[in-house]
Design a protein around this motif. Structure first.
Motif, PDB file in Angstrom:
ATOM      1  N   UNK A 103      -1.162 -72.423 -48.920  1.00 33.34           N
ATOM      2  CA  UNK A 103       0.033 -71.569 -48.982  1.00 33.34           C
ATOM      3  C   UNK A 103      -0.252 -70.292 -49.755  1.00 33.34           C
ATOM      4  N   UNK A 104      -1.091 -70.388 -50.771  1.00 30.48           N
ATOM      5  CA  UNK A 104      -1.463 -69.188 -51.518  1.00 30.48           C
ATOM      6  C   UNK A 104      -2.218 -68.218 -50.615  1.00 30.48           C
ATOM      7  N   UNK A 105      -3.113 -68.731 -49.790  1.00 27.41           N
ATOM      8  CA  UNK A 105      -3.861 -67.871 -48.864  1.00 27.41           C
ATOM      9  C   UNK A 105      -2.895 -67.145 -47.927  1.00 27.41           C
ATOM     10  N   UNK A 106      -1.962 -67.874 -47.375  1.00 26.42           N
ATOM     11  CA  UNK A 106      -1.008 -67.290 -46.422  1.00 26.42           C
ATOM     12  C   UNK A 106      -0.158 -66.219 -47.109  1.00 26.42           C
ATOM     13  N   UNK A 107       0.446 -66.575 -48.244  1.00 28.51           N
ATOM     14  CA  UNK A 107       1.335 -65.635 -48.935  1.00 28.51           C
ATOM     15  C   UNK A 107       0.581 -64.409 -49.428  1.00 28.51           C
ATOM     16  N   UNK A 108      -0.570 -64.634 -50.047  1.00 32.39           N
ATOM     17  CA  UNK A 108      -1.327 -63.508 -50.606  1.00 32.39           C
ATOM     18  C   UNK A 108      -1.865 -62.597 -49.509  1.00 32.39           C
ATOM     19  N   UNK A 109      -2.273 -63.158 -48.381  1.00 27.79           N
ATOM     20  CA  UNK A 109      -2.753 -62.325 -47.266  1.00 27.79           C
ATOM     21  C   UNK A 109      -1.616 -61.459 -46.723  1.00 27.79           C
ATOM     22  N   UNK A 110      -0.440 -62.041 -46.578  1.00 24.64           N
ATOM     23  CA  UNK A 110       0.722 -61.269 -46.104  1.00 24.64           C
ATOM     24  C   UNK A 110       1.055 -60.156 -47.098  1.00 24.64           C
ATOM     25  N   UNK A 111       1.038 -60.485 -48.388  1.00 23.60           N
ATOM     26  CA  UNK A 111       1.341 -59.477 -49.412  1.00 23.60           C
ATOM     27  C   UNK A 111       0.285 -58.383 -49.456  1.00 23.60           C
ATOM     28  N   UNK A 112      -0.966 -58.740 -49.265  1.00 29.09           N
ATOM     29  CA  UNK A 112      -2.033 -57.750 -49.244  1.00 29.09           C
ATOM     30  C   UNK A 112      -1.847 -56.789 -48.074  1.00 29.09           C
ATOM     31  N   UNK A 113      -1.579 -57.337 -46.908  1.00 32.00           N
ATOM     32  CA  UNK A 113      -1.351 -56.508 -45.727  1.00 32.00           C
ATOM     33  C   UNK A 113      -0.128 -55.611 -45.941  1.00 32.00           C
ATOM     34  N   UNK A 114       0.936 -56.170 -46.501  1.00 27.81           N
ATOM     35  CA  UNK A 114       2.143 -55.396 -46.786  1.00 27.81           C
ATOM     36  C   UNK A 114       1.835 -54.200 -47.690  1.00 27.81           C
ATOM     37  N   UNK A 115       1.092 -54.442 -48.763  1.00 31.22           N
ATOM     38  CA  UNK A 115       0.773 -53.350 -49.692  1.00 31.22           C
ATOM     39  C   UNK A 115      -0.136 -52.305 -49.045  1.00 31.22           C
ATOM     40  N   UNK A 116      -1.137 -52.753 -48.286  1.00 31.34           N
ATOM     41  CA  UNK A 116      -2.017 -51.796 -47.593  1.00 31.34           C
ATOM     42  C   UNK A 116      -1.233 -50.970 -46.576  1.00 31.34           C
ATOM     43  N   UNK A 117      -0.376 -51.630 -45.790  1.00 31.27           N
ATOM     44  CA  UNK A 117       0.399 -50.900 -44.780  1.00 31.27           C
ATOM     45  C   UNK A 117       1.388 -49.942 -45.424  1.00 31.27           C
ATOM     46  N   UNK A 118       1.989 -50.347 -46.519  1.00 35.73           N
ATOM     47  CA  UNK A 118       2.923 -49.464 -47.233  1.00 35.73           C
ATOM     48  C   UNK A 118       2.197 -48.227 -47.746  1.00 35.73           C
ATOM     49  N   UNK A 119       1.013 -48.438 -48.316  1.00 38.27           N
ATOM     50  CA  UNK A 119       0.225 -47.298 -48.817  1.00 38.27           C
ATOM     51  C   UNK A 119      -0.194 -46.398 -47.653  1.00 38.27           C
ATOM     52  N   UNK A 120      -0.583 -46.984 -46.535  1.00 31.38           N
ATOM     53  CA  UNK A 120      -1.004 -46.196 -45.374  1.00 31.38           C
ATOM     54  C   UNK A 120       0.167 -45.432 -44.768  1.00 31.38           C
ATOM     55  N   UNK A 121       1.308 -46.087 -44.693  1.00 33.58           N
ATOM     56  CA  UNK A 121       2.488 -45.440 -44.138  1.00 33.58           C
ATOM     57  C   UNK A 121       2.938 -44.267 -45.006  1.00 33.58           C
ATOM     58  N   UNK A 122       2.740 -44.393 -46.305  1.00 36.54           N
ATOM     59  CA  UNK A 122       3.151 -43.342 -47.228  1.00 36.54           C
ATOM     60  C   UNK A 122       2.267 -42.093 -47.089  1.00 36.54           C
ATOM     61  N   UNK A 123       1.059 -42.237 -46.512  1.00 38.66           N
ATOM     62  CA  UNK A 123       0.160 -41.086 -46.373  1.00 38.66           C
ATOM     63  C   UNK A 123       0.559 -40.192 -45.207  1.00 38.66           C
ATOM     64  N   UNK A 124       1.365 -40.695 -44.310  1.00 35.70           N
ATOM     65  CA  UNK A 124       1.751 -39.909 -43.126  1.00 35.70           C
ATOM     66  C   UNK A 124       2.834 -38.921 -43.448  1.00 35.70           C
TER      67      UNK A 124
END
Length: 160
Positions: A139-160
């Motif tokens: 469950x930690x793998x699942x949650x942390x992977x989702x959170x990692x993707x969320x943070x990366x996508x948020x940072x990427x979206x903010x660059x546009x």
């Protein structure tokens, strides 16, 4: 746009607090003592708490994307440790040889023996709890992977 950054960092902070709260609750209330890999999975969450708090406080001095990427890396780190732990639990590879007990405070052989005998021994390949066939590490793998993707996508979206 600034509210979007602040909310993403708040999500990272809240998720890390919930993850650590869940880990400590399972340990101290439900007597599910952690192995060394479980303990290692907690450290990146602590780092994300510090990083997200700094990001919220310093959002006017430093671009929030920096903090989002650092949070994403923290979540990715705990997901990687968790994935390694799942592999140990499933017998895909061997775990570390470390144990939970800290013997540095033992002053004599009797103190050392008493400390070892009173410390809970937790093997990394024993699954203490699971739901739907998924362990806490899973469950930690699942949650942390989702959170990692969320943070990366948020940072990427903010660059546009």
């Amino acid at each position: 746009m600034e509210i979007f950054y602040r909310n993403a960092l708040f999500v990272a902070l809240l998720a890390s607090l919930v993850a650590l709260g869940t880990a400590f609750t399972s340990q101290y209330i439900f007597d599910l003592w952690p192995c060394v890999l479980c303990l290692y999975q907690r450290w990146p969450y602590s780092g994300v708490i510090v990083i997200s708090l700094l990001g919220m406080v310093m959002r006017h001095q430093i671009d929030s994307r920096v903090f989002l990427v650092l949070c994403a890396l923290g979540f990715a780190a705990t997901a990687a440790i968790g994935a390694f732990h799942v592999g140990v639990e499933q017998g895909w590879w061997q775990g570390t040889a470390e144990c939970v007990g800290d013997t540095s405070k033992a002053l004599s052989v009797q103190d050392l023996k008493a400390q070892i005998m009173s410390a809970p021994i937790v093997r990394c390949d024993d699954i203490a709890w699971s739901l739907f066939g998924i362990s806490m590490a899973g469950y930690n793998v699942i949650a942390a992977a989702i959170l990692s993707i969320f943070c990366f996508l948020t940072a990427a979206k903010a660059t546009r």
